[in-house]
Structures are given as C-alpha cells and as structure tokens.
Design a protein around this motif. Structure first.
Motif, short mmCIF file in Angstrom:
data_model
loop_
_atom_site.label_atom_id
_atom_site.label_comp_id
_atom_site.label_asym_id
_atom_site.label_seq_id
_atom_site.Cartn_x
_atom_site.Cartn_y
_atom_site.Cartn_z
N ILE A 68 3.64 4.13 -1.20
CA ILE A 68 4.82 3.63 -0.50
C ILE A 68 5.26 2.26 -1.05
O ILE A 68 6.39 2.09 -1.50
CB ILE A 68 4.55 3.50 1.02
N PHE A 69 4.34 1.29 -1.01
CA PHE A 69 4.70 -0.08 -1.38
C PHE A 69 3.55 -0.76 -2.12
O PHE A 69 2.40 -0.60 -1.71
CB PHE A 69 5.05 -0.90 -0.12
N PRO A 70 3.87 -1.51 -3.21
CA PRO A 70 5.17 -1.81 -3.82
C PRO A 70 5.78 -0.59 -4.50
O PRO A 70 5.06 0.27 -5.02
CB PRO A 70 4.84 -2.90 -4.85
N GLY A 71 7.11 -0.52 -4.52
CA GLY A 71 7.80 0.60 -5.13
C GLY A 71 7.61 0.66 -6.64
O GLY A 71 7.28 -0.34 -7.28
N THR A 97 0.08 -6.61 0.42
CA THR A 97 -0.50 -5.50 1.18
C THR A 97 0.06 -4.20 0.63
O THR A 97 1.25 -3.90 0.78
CB THR A 97 -0.18 -5.62 2.67
N PHE A 98 -0.79 -3.44 -0.06
CA PHE A 98 -0.41 -2.16 -0.64
C PHE A 98 -0.45 -1.09 0.45
O PHE A 98 -1.38 -1.07 1.27
CB PHE A 98 -1.37 -1.79 -1.78
N GLN A 99 0.52 -0.19 0.45
CA GLN A 99 0.62 0.82 1.50
C GLN A 99 0.85 2.21 0.91
O GLN A 99 1.54 2.35 -0.12
CB GLN A 99 1.77 0.47 2.46
N TRP A 100 0.29 3.21 1.57
CA TRP A 100 0.46 4.61 1.15
C TRP A 100 0.33 5.50 2.37
O TRP A 100 -0.11 5.06 3.44
CB TRP A 100 -0.58 4.98 0.10
N ASN A 101 0.73 6.77 2.23
CA ASN A 101 0.60 7.73 3.32
C ASN A 101 -0.83 8.27 3.36
O ASN A 101 -1.45 8.49 2.31
CB ASN A 101 1.57 8.89 3.15
N GLU A 159 -3.74 1.23 4.05
CA GLU A 159 -3.27 0.01 3.42
C GLU A 159 -4.44 -0.89 3.08
O GLU A 159 -5.53 -0.78 3.64
CB GLU A 159 -2.28 -0.74 4.33
N ALA A 160 -4.21 -1.78 2.11
CA ALA A 160 -5.24 -2.74 1.70
C ALA A 160 -4.54 -3.93 1.06
O ALA A 160 -3.48 -3.79 0.44
CB ALA A 160 -6.23 -2.12 0.72
N THR A 161 -5.14 -5.10 1.23
CA THR A 161 -4.53 -6.34 0.73
C THR A 161 -5.36 -6.92 -0.40
O THR A 161 -6.59 -7.02 -0.30
CB THR A 161 -4.41 -7.37 1.87
#
Length: 235
Positions: A41-44, A63-67, A96-98
């Motif tokens: 999801i993020f970062p694009g 903070t990296f995010q995914w489904n 998610e993880a930072t």
C-alpha cells in the motif's frame, strides 16, 4: 471329536475376519496451508515519499503498510537502499512496520509472508520510492532494472544479444540511457546510448564468454543513476 474341531476352526477364522488384521495407525494430521502474498500500500511504487517523520537532517522514519494476506502468521519487511544495496529488515505479525531510512535516497521494498509450520513463503511485488530529502527539487532517476537477459542467464551461442531494461523517475524527466558492457566486472566500456523511450540495445557477443553490463540513466537536469551490475553467459 471331528465336529468339535470344525466348530473351533470356524470360530478362529471368524475372529481373524472381524478385525484381527486391522490397523491401529492414527489418521495423518492435515498440513497447514501455505501463505499468500501481501498487497503493498505505502509508500507507493515509483513515487516520492513525503509523509515520513523527520528525525534528523539525514534520516526520517517511515511506516510501511500493506494488506493482510491469507494463511499468514508473520511478515518480514525488507527495504533496500538502491545507492548502496544495503538492506534493512524487520518482522511483524501486523500489516505495518516502521523503519528509519536515509533522506533524499532511493529505496525498494518488499514483504515476505510466512506461516507457522510451513516452509513455503510468499513474496509481494517489489516497489520503489524516493524518500524525500531536504531542499530537493528534482530527484535522480531510479537505477535501471534488467529485463533481458535475466541475471545469470545462460544463452545459446549467438553473434549478438539484445539487452533490455526498464527505467523510471519520480519527476518523469528521463532523457536517456548509456549502456556499458564488458567481459569482467571492472572492464566495462560504453557500447551505446538510447533516448528516453528506447530501453533496448543490440550488442555483439562471442561464444563461451561471460558478459557483465550496466545502465546509466540520466534526466533532463543532469541527474543520473547507475544500475546494478548484471551478467549473462553466452554458451
């Protein structure tokens, strides 16, 4: 006496037929399903990351995010600095993880899904982003990625090979590419240049030779980036 023996024999036979030869082995336990790949999801992909928390003049926290993915107990986040090829990684059981990363630097990231009791893993696609830097108005292009020949490929004997790569830039101002080729990692020579929309170049090769190649990508304001070193063998 003969009649008694016959009855006894029949009873013995019935005992055997009714389960004397059965198996007491337990039913095998079902194996857990392998995990599926996460969706990032993020970062694009191929974007500039402007939402990190600045923690110093040289670093920011993202903070990296995914489904969440199916049949997954944990995720490994892998982030690679495209300038140095050094990696950061962390494991989490959430989506998610930072991590703290350098500012003004290109990165690529990926998430690997894992399931308890299963050796098989599932990797997400790899996305690239530029971490925002102080006072940067125009970013250098992302390092080019090899498409063909694939890294470490063994090719049939031929007199020429077409090199193919992909390029991308946050600012969308790639001006062109320069390709370097050689028979040793430290002996590369320029073999040609192409325009922004040209990402192939045909080069002469010889049999029974390992070749190394690299692509330099340049943009319209003079920024440039070097790809990793790729190699292939002509049999």
């Amino acid at each position: 006496m003969k009649i008694v023996k016959g009855i006894t024999g029949s009873l013995f036979f019935l005992l055997l037929a009714c389960g004397g030869g059965g198996s007491d082995d337990p039913e095998p336990e079902p194996q857990p399903d392998p995990p599926s790949a996460a969706t990032l999801i993020f970062p694009g992909n191929n974007t500039e990351c402007t939402e990190g928390e600045i923690i110093s003049p040289t670093q920011s926290r993202i903070t990296f995010q995914w489904n969440l993915s199916q049949n997954t107990d944990s995720y490994e986040l892998i982030v690679r600095n495209l300038n140095t090829n050094s990696e950061l990684s962390t494991t989490t059981n959430t989506n998610e993880a930072t991590l703290s990363v350098n500012r003004g630097t290109p990165y690529q990231w990926q998430v690997v899904s894992r399931a308890n009791g299963v050796s098989e893993t599932a990797a997400s696609p790899t996305w690239r982003f530029y971490n925002e830097g102080p006072g940067v108005e125009n970013y250098a292009p992302f390092p080019a990625q090899a498409i063909a020949p694939a890294r470490g490929a063994h090719l049939e004997t031929a007199s020429e090979v077409t090199l193919e790569w992909s390029g991308s830039d946050v600012d969308g101002d790639i001006e062109g590419y320069e390709v370097f080729l050689g028979t040793g990692p430290g002996a590369l020579e320029s073999v040609g240049t192409t325009g922004a929309g040209e990402t192939t170049l045909t080069v002469p090769v010889a049999a029974a030779t390992t070749y190394y190649w690299r692509v330099t990508t340049s943009d319209s304001v003079g920024n440039s980036s070097e790809s990793e070193l790729f190699e292939f063998l002509v049999q």
